[in-house]
Design a protein around this motif. Sequence first.
Motif, mmCIF file in Angstrom:
data_model
loop_
_atom_site.group_PDB
_atom_site.id
_atom_site.type_symbol
_atom_site.label_atom_id
_atom_site.label_comp_id
_atom_site.label_asym_id
_atom_site.label_seq_id
_atom_site.Cartn_x
_atom_site.Cartn_y
_atom_site.Cartn_z
ATOM 1 N N UNK A 19 36.305 49.393 32.484
ATOM 2 C CA UNK A 19 36.679 50.302 33.568
ATOM 3 C C UNK A 19 36.576 49.528 34.877
ATOM 4 N N UNK A 20 37.579 49.643 35.715
ATOM 5 C CA UNK A 20 37.572 49.001 37.025
ATOM 6 C C UNK A 20 37.379 50.111 38.053
ATOM 7 N N UNK A 21 36.109 50.412 38.351
ATOM 8 C CA UNK A 21 35.764 51.509 39.247
ATOM 9 C C UNK A 21 35.197 50.971 40.557
ATOM 10 N N UNK A 22 35.510 51.671 41.652
ATOM 11 C CA UNK A 22 35.071 51.225 42.968
ATOM 12 C C UNK A 22 35.133 52.401 43.941
ATOM 13 N N UNK A 23 34.529 52.245 45.099
ATOM 14 C CA UNK A 23 34.520 53.297 46.124
ATOM 15 C C UNK A 23 35.946 53.533 46.608
ATOM 16 N N UNK A 24 36.288 54.797 46.804
ATOM 17 C CA UNK A 24 37.648 55.155 47.212
ATOM 18 C C UNK A 24 38.090 54.472 48.496
ATOM 19 N N UNK A 25 37.146 54.110 49.358
ATOM 20 C CA UNK A 25 37.515 53.517 50.652
ATOM 21 C C UNK A 25 38.116 52.117 50.511
ATOM 22 N N UNK A 45 33.072 61.835 42.506
ATOM 23 C CA UNK A 45 33.391 62.267 43.871
ATOM 24 C C UNK A 45 33.704 61.134 44.848
ATOM 25 N N UNK A 46 33.026 60.019 44.761
ATOM 26 C CA UNK A 46 33.267 58.928 45.707
ATOM 27 C C UNK A 46 33.796 57.665 45.031
ATOM 28 N N UNK A 47 34.245 57.810 43.797
ATOM 29 C CA UNK A 47 34.635 56.637 43.013
ATOM 30 C C UNK A 47 36.011 56.847 42.382
ATOM 31 N N UNK A 48 36.820 55.812 42.465
ATOM 32 C CA UNK A 48 38.119 55.793 41.790
ATOM 33 C C UNK A 48 38.127 54.624 40.818
ATOM 34 N N UNK A 49 39.078 54.649 39.909
ATOM 35 C CA UNK A 49 39.249 53.542 38.966
ATOM 36 C C UNK A 49 40.723 53.179 38.925
ATOM 37 N N UNK A 50 40.981 51.953 38.597
ATOM 38 C CA UNK A 50 42.370 51.548 38.413
ATOM 39 C C UNK A 50 42.926 52.337 37.227
ATOM 40 N N UNK A 51 44.136 52.874 37.403
ATOM 41 C CA UNK A 51 44.771 53.624 36.313
ATOM 42 C C UNK A 51 44.836 52.754 35.062
ATOM 43 N N UNK A 52 44.579 53.394 33.953
ATOM 44 C CA UNK A 52 44.595 52.698 32.678
ATOM 45 C C UNK A 52 43.216 52.239 32.245
ATOM 46 N N UNK A 78 46.489 39.852 45.171
ATOM 47 C CA UNK A 78 45.989 39.712 46.545
ATOM 48 C C UNK A 78 45.333 40.991 47.068
ATOM 49 N N UNK A 79 45.579 42.121 46.392
ATOM 50 C CA UNK A 79 45.026 43.403 46.827
ATOM 51 C C UNK A 79 44.080 43.992 45.775
ATOM 52 N N UNK A 80 43.619 43.189 44.833
ATOM 53 C CA UNK A 80 42.761 43.694 43.771
ATOM 54 C C UNK A 80 41.417 44.162 44.338
ATOM 55 N N UNK A 81 40.787 45.151 43.679
ATOM 56 C CA UNK A 81 39.523 45.697 44.182
ATOM 57 C C UNK A 81 38.328 44.779 43.911
ATOM 58 N N UNK A 82 37.206 45.136 44.502
ATOM 59 C CA UNK A 82 36.004 44.296 44.428
ATOM 60 C C UNK A 82 35.515 43.983 43.012
ATOM 61 N N UNK A 83 35.564 44.907 42.041
ATOM 62 C CA UNK A 83 35.103 44.508 40.699
ATOM 63 C C UNK A 83 35.934 43.365 40.122
ATOM 64 N N UNK A 84 37.217 43.359 40.421
ATOM 65 C CA UNK A 84 38.090 42.279 39.936
ATOM 66 C C UNK A 84 37.780 40.965 40.647
#
Length: 122
Positions: A19-25, A45-52, A78-84
């Motif tokens: 799961x690639x989850x991170x803060x929505x901001x 509530x404050x966390x989203x994940x990359x679809x899939x 170039x726009x990947x989230x912090x877990x990546x």
Amino acid sequence: MAAPIHPCQRCGACCAAFRVAFHWSESAPHSPSGPDEALTVQVRPFEVAMRGTEAGTALRCVALQGDVGRAVTCAIYDRRPSPCRALQAAWENGEPSPQCDRARARHGLPPLTPADFTTGAG
């Protein structure tokens, strides 16, 4: 002579194992340098994940293109989230990565070795 291909470009296992989850901001439009909001799904509530990657065992990030273990690329590298950004390939910086090893094992791939970064064999 062409530059060697980074082992991650022949792998992609981490993008199809966790799961690639991170803060929505971190996502656009809140952060212009983050992934588009349409590529994410709210998981808390404050966390989203990359679809899939949000749930289940058949995980595969919506941004992963290609065939795991053969040739892959990230459509939003170039726009990947912090877990990546945080996940490092095993031995890329001279250190093991149990997370990389687990992802590769889930796809039947052998762990990377230090030689994969000197020979380009990974």
